[in-house]
Design an enzyme around this catalytic site. Structure first.
Site, PDB file in Angstrom:
ATOM      1  N   GLY A 316      41.289  55.763  37.921  1.00 41.93           N
ATOM      2  CA  GLY A 316      40.457  56.649  38.126  1.00 41.93           C
ATOM      3  C   GLY A 316      39.689  56.577  39.412  1.00 41.93           C
ATOM      4  O   GLY A 316      39.367  55.051  40.154  1.00 41.93           O
ATOM      5  N   SER A 317      38.649  56.728  38.783  1.00 41.10           N
ATOM      6  CA  SER A 317      37.129  56.697  40.217  1.00 41.10           C
ATOM      7  C   SER A 317      36.762  55.884  40.355  1.00 41.10           C
ATOM      8  O   SER A 317      35.420  55.697  41.127  1.00 41.10           O
ATOM      9  CB  SER A 317      36.194  58.431  39.990  1.00 41.10           C
ATOM     10  OG  SER A 317      36.973  59.433  40.229  1.00 41.10           O
ATOM     11  N   ILE A 318      35.917  54.826  38.993  1.00 38.91           N
ATOM     12  CA  ILE A 318      35.395  53.266  39.306  1.00 38.91           C
ATOM     13  C   ILE A 318      36.407  52.711  40.312  1.00 38.91           C
ATOM     14  O   ILE A 318      36.254  51.657  40.519  1.00 38.91           O
ATOM     15  CB  ILE A 318      35.374  52.593  37.467  1.00 38.91           C
ATOM     16  CG1 ILE A 318      36.944  52.308  37.627  1.00 38.91           C
ATOM     17  CG2 ILE A 318      35.217  53.820  36.153  1.00 38.91           C
ATOM     18  CD1 ILE A 318      37.241  51.626  35.663  1.00 38.91           C
TER      19      ILE A 318
END
Lengths: 603, 376
Positions: A316-318
């Site tokens: 995801g956004s990490i």
């Protein structure tokens, strides 16, 4: 001058001496003939049934301590009731009376004997009741004459005082499997490490068995000790885990499935490594019951799985940290360049949404990373090119084994255009770049990789071998063998780019549009990045997601932001939004660590 | 000194016989001490001791045995001093003080004492001849010479060696010649002492009480071995099992279950004969007995051919000593003599025993090579 005198009188008596010599010889000759020829068979039988036995003395297994010297795996002295069938003249009667005294079924005793039969040596005791109750021990000790062959064996039994805490890392011990037995010299009752550190460091923990020579009577009862060869206890292990931080991590996860990894970014020492759901390793040393085993193995939540190293998830956004670094370091991302986010981006027939329905408006790098704007990173991903991003991801350790000494670590995956072509035969579409740039699609990383990545961001690109062991200690000699931090490689990052990323990560917990206010704590400044990994490709508008289709919540963080001492990765399966589900877990871990940081025992 | 001519006249047959016994013994020590990792250090040590023993045996042949006789009293005095020293500063082993440490070596002065006493007695009887035997009064001085080391050894306490000293000396006195009346008197006195020990309770208690518990147990176990087969009779029992189970042909080299599985205690020292018997059967044990028989009869022959009293008495002394040791040691392994802990000459592991035996045999060879010489 010697007087040469006449020895005649002496020599006259010499036949007397010769007679003595001959008589003695004849006596010995006759005696030896009697013993060896006449009674030889009798003595041969005596020799073969000589009632002297070696009794194996098992060494106590090494203890495991946490980084502050508190025992986290120990031994408890228990008593087993065993049977030496060779010592029972009437085996069936012996089994019946033993079953009667112990209040167990005779069939169970027979089954234990049958199970041991193919692998045991003559006179090797077979365990009938492990961890016997006091009344059972007392009954066997006091009715020895009625229970031929039965004996009480003291045993150091493995005990995990904190139950399931860190169960995947500590592992468990159990009987050797058939194939292990072929390669191992251990005796039939020996329990060896079957998982986690118990397995990895089994040879260190095991020690060396000793031997006691005893003389037994016809019923197999010891009548005399003839000598002892002391066993050498196993080596104690001092782990890098901090019991308090570990407990904080596991309590924060609660009954949600997920993983927490906390690492010292300056040494690679793992401070906490949690995977939920866990299991109670105390089930194993006494031989896990089939019922318990089926329950653990068939549990849909897979409690035996070490999610921190064996499970891979879309980050995801990490993953936007990777894209940011790639963009800034290659010069594609310019700090002041703005991208307009209307809430979605159209590409051909597809629409790629931003998580923020109304969109972020016109947004530059800092705010885009703080606010995790998807459209910004779709755009930048396309400008950078995905193969460049994959290269940076690899340099940050994603999609690669960390090499931690735990079984079955999974590498995950960082896709490239070539990889997709080879794997699916299809070309890499712009849409692939979009979704993989926000850590969806083909990207898969494990929680420990995520932690290692954020640790590298925190320490300017140094990679240390993640380790769970600080030192081992020989209990007899007291000699300590330290495991020193091992830097495996360094990834050279542009300092300006890194500074910009770190400023944004701090903003994630401190600025108004940051996504992880839940990770902020008064104990330290926290730099963090949330991630929310979609489990199914696109939500159907208006439907509520069920538990098994809800998004995975991620958070990576380090603290204090200006002088990082702990790096954390949290994953909550189907936890929903990273900021809501994962951030509070990371905060608990960081708080617990900061509260008593610096109290680690000296190496 | 021996010339080159006499080198050819050396009794090579006797030397070969001695070497053969020593080699069989060495192979038994190899087997008895073999460890899972290969031959034990003890085996290599014993090999060195035997090599050193061969050397001292040849050295012992160089001086005239009369020269040896001249030093007999000095040697005797030295051994008494060492026995005294061992009481003061000796090392303790097996519940008795028997060892004296000199640098890295530890040796047993009592082993040396038996040789020194034998030489001293030979000289005494040679220089004070009584053609028709010694009376009791005549035996007062040699009796005292026996008694001093005997009491010192008893004090250690080493009942076995004390018994050896007494028996060897008795044999020598017998060969030197005793009045028939004296023999009768000694036997009567011994009978009275023995009877009082066994039949008069206060005396019995006193004597019995002066023994160490392990000595009491050994005597009890000898009288009734089955009374406590796992306790004090253990050694004797295990040894008998070892010897008997060897049967006629034996279990084979390093195949003895008693010897290899450590059932047999002291298997490389006092019970080495049991190892030979178990692994080589009656063929092996019988052969050993015959080899000793030949050795001892050659010894008697040496005494018979000696040109003077000193030579005859020394040779008879060596024969007496070895006869008693072989009989007691083998008898112990075969369960007809109490377990007293004496080594088998040339065979048992142990430096002091090996060296003293080779010294004694060197003396025998010395006497044999000089049997045709005249001394003026």
């Amino acid at each position: 001058m010697q007087l040469q005198d006449n020895p005649a009188d002496i020599q006259r008596r010499l036949p007397l001496l010769a007679a003595f010599v001959i008589i003695f010889t004849v006596v010995l000759f006759v005696r030896l003939w009697y013993l060896q020829a006449v009674k030889g068979e009798y003595y041969l039988e005596q020799a073969e049934s000589n009632r002297i036995r070696p009794v194996k003395l098992r060494p106590p297994r090494g203890i495991m301590y946490d980084r502050k010297g508190r025992p986290i795996v120990e031994n408890a002295l228990t008593f087993d009731i065993s049977l030496v069938p060779e010592d029972a003249p009437d085996r069936d009667a012996a089994i019946r009376s033993l079953a009667d005294r112990l209040k167990i079924r005779p069939e169970d005793i027979q089954a234990a004997l049958d199970e041991a039969a193919p692998i045991r040596g003559k006179y090797e005791p077979v365990k009938i009741t492990e961890e016997a109750a006091w009344d059972q021990v007392a009954v066997v000790e006091s009715h020895q004459d009625d229970l031929p062959g039965a004996l009480v064996e003291p045993e150091h039994r493995r005990h995990y005082p904190y139950g399931g805490l860190a169960s995947h890392q500590l592992g468990y011990i159990g009987k050797m499997t058939g194939s292990q037995r072929k390669k191992d010299t251990g005796d039939i009752g020996l329990l060896t490490g079957q998982g986690g550190l118990e397995k990895v460091y089994d040879k260190l923990l095991r020690g060396v068995a000793g031997r006691r020579m005893i003389q037994v009577n016809a019923a197999g009862r010891k009548v005399k000790d003839l000598g002892i060869e002391e066993p050498q206890p196993g080596n104690d292990l001092y782990l890098t885990l901090d019991l308090d931080v570990q407990r904080a991590a596991e309590e924060a996860l609660g009954d949600r499935a997920g993983a927490v990894v906390a690492m010292d970014p300056n040494s690679g020492e793992i401070i906490a490594l949690a995977s939920h759901p866990n299991y109670d390793p105390n089930l194993f040393p006494r031989g896990i019951s089939p019922k318990d085993w089926v329950r653990l193995a068939n549990d849909p939540a897979h409690p035996l799985y070490n999610r921190a190293v064996q499970s891979v998830y879309p980050p995801g956004s990490i993953f936007k940290i990777v894209v940011s670094l790639a963009g800034l370091q290659t010069g594609v991302i310019k700090l002041d360049d703005k991208v307009h986010c209307s809430g979605s981006l159209r590409s051909g027939r597809h629409t790629f949404r931003c998580w923020k329905k109304g969109g972020h408006g016109s947004i530059s790098f800092h705010d885009a990373l703080v606010g995790s704007c998807d459209v910004y990173f779709y755009t930048m991903g396309e400008r950078i090119g995905y193969d460049i991003i994959a290269q940076f991801a690899g340099n940050l350790g994603l999609g690669k084994l960390t090499g931690i000494k735990l079984a079955d670590e999974k590498a995950g995956n960082i896709p490239t255009t070539a990889w997709k072509k080879q794997r699916t035969g299809e070309a890499w579409y712009p849409g692939d770049t979009y979704i993989n740039s926000i850590g969806q699609g083909f990207v898969q990383v494990s929680p420990i990789q995520a932690c290692q990545m954020i640790a590298a961001i925190a320490n300017n690109g140094k990679f240390y071998q993640p380790t769970l062991l600080r030192q081992s200690r020989n209990r007899e000699t007291g000699v300590v063998t330290p495991v020193l931090p091992e830097q495996t490689r360094a990834f050279k990052m542009d300092p300006a780019a890194l500074a910009e990323i770190r400023r944004a990560l701090l903003g994630v917990t401190t600025e108004s549009n940051g996504t992880a206010h839940g990770a902020a704590t008064p104990f330290a400044t926290v730099a963090a990045k949330t991630g929310t990994a979609q489990v199914i490709a696109q939500k159907v508008a208006g439907t509520k997601l069920s538990a098994s289709t809800q998004d995975h919540a991620w958070l990576v963080a380090y603290a204090p932001a200006d002088n990082p001492r702990i790096a954390v990765a949290v994953l909550v399966e189907h936890g929903g939004h990273g900021g809501a589900a994962a951030a509070p877990v990371a905060r608990k871990v960081i708080e617990e660590f900061m509260k008593n940081a610096g109290t680690t025992v000296a190496r | 000194m021996l010339g080159r001519r006499s080198l050819a006249n050396l009794p090579w047959g006797l030397i070969g016989l001695i070497a053969l016994i020593a080699l069989i013994g060495l192979s038994a020590v190899y087997s008895a001490t073999y460890t899972a990792k290969g031959p034990s250090m003890l085996f290599y040590k014993q090999m060195v001791w035997i090599a050193a023993g061969m050397v001292v045996m040849f050295l012992m042949m160089l001086p005239d045995y009369h020269t040896v006789g001249r030093y007999a009293y000095i040697l005797y005095a030295a051994s008494i001093i060492m026995l005294l020293l061992v009481m003061v500063m000796g090392k303790t082993g097996m519940g008795a003080q028997r060892w004296l440490a000199i640098g890295p070596f530890a040796f047993q002065p009592s082993e040396l004492a038996k040789l020194a006493l034998m030489l001293a007695l030979a000289r005494y009887f040679a220089e004070d001849p009584r053609r028709d035997g010694y009376s009791l009064q005549d035996l007062a001085i040699p009796g005292a010479m026996v008694l001093v080391p005997l009491l010192l050894v008893l004090k250690q306490p080493d009942l076995g060696t004390a018994m050896m000293l007494l028996l060897t000396s008795s044999l020598m006195v017998m060969i030197a010649g005793v009045h028939f009346r004296s023999v009768v008197t000694i036997v009567l006195i011994a009978a009275v002492v023995a009877a009082s020990v066994f039949l008069v309770p206060p005396v019995r208690h006193k004597v019995w009480g002066s023994l160490k518990p392990y000595q009491q147990n050994r005597i009890k176990a000898f009288i009734n071995p089955s009374s406590d087969p796992l306790g004090s009779g253990y050694h004797a029992n295990q040894s008998k099992i070892a010897v008997g189970s060897g049967q006629i042909t034996g279990k084979g080299f390093r195949q003895g279950t008693q010897s290899q599985m450590a059932f047999l205690p002291e298997r490389h020292t006092d019970f080495i004969f049991a190892v030979i018997s178990e692994e080589h059967g009656f063929m092996g044990s019988g052969l050993m007995i015959i080899l000793y028989l030949i050795l001892l009869l050659i010894g008697v022959d040496t005494a018979r051919n000696a040109k003077d009293r000193m030579g005859a008495l020394m040779a008879a002394g060596v024969v007496s000593m070895i006869t008693i040791y072989v009989f007691i040691n083998v008898g112990m392994s075969a369960g007809i003599v109490p377990v007293v802990g004496v080594p088998l000459p040339l065979v048992s592991y142990g430096g002091t025993s090996v060296i003293t035996t080779f010294l004694a045999l060197g003396l025998l060879l010395n006497i044999q090579t000089r049997r045709f010489m005249l001394f003026y």
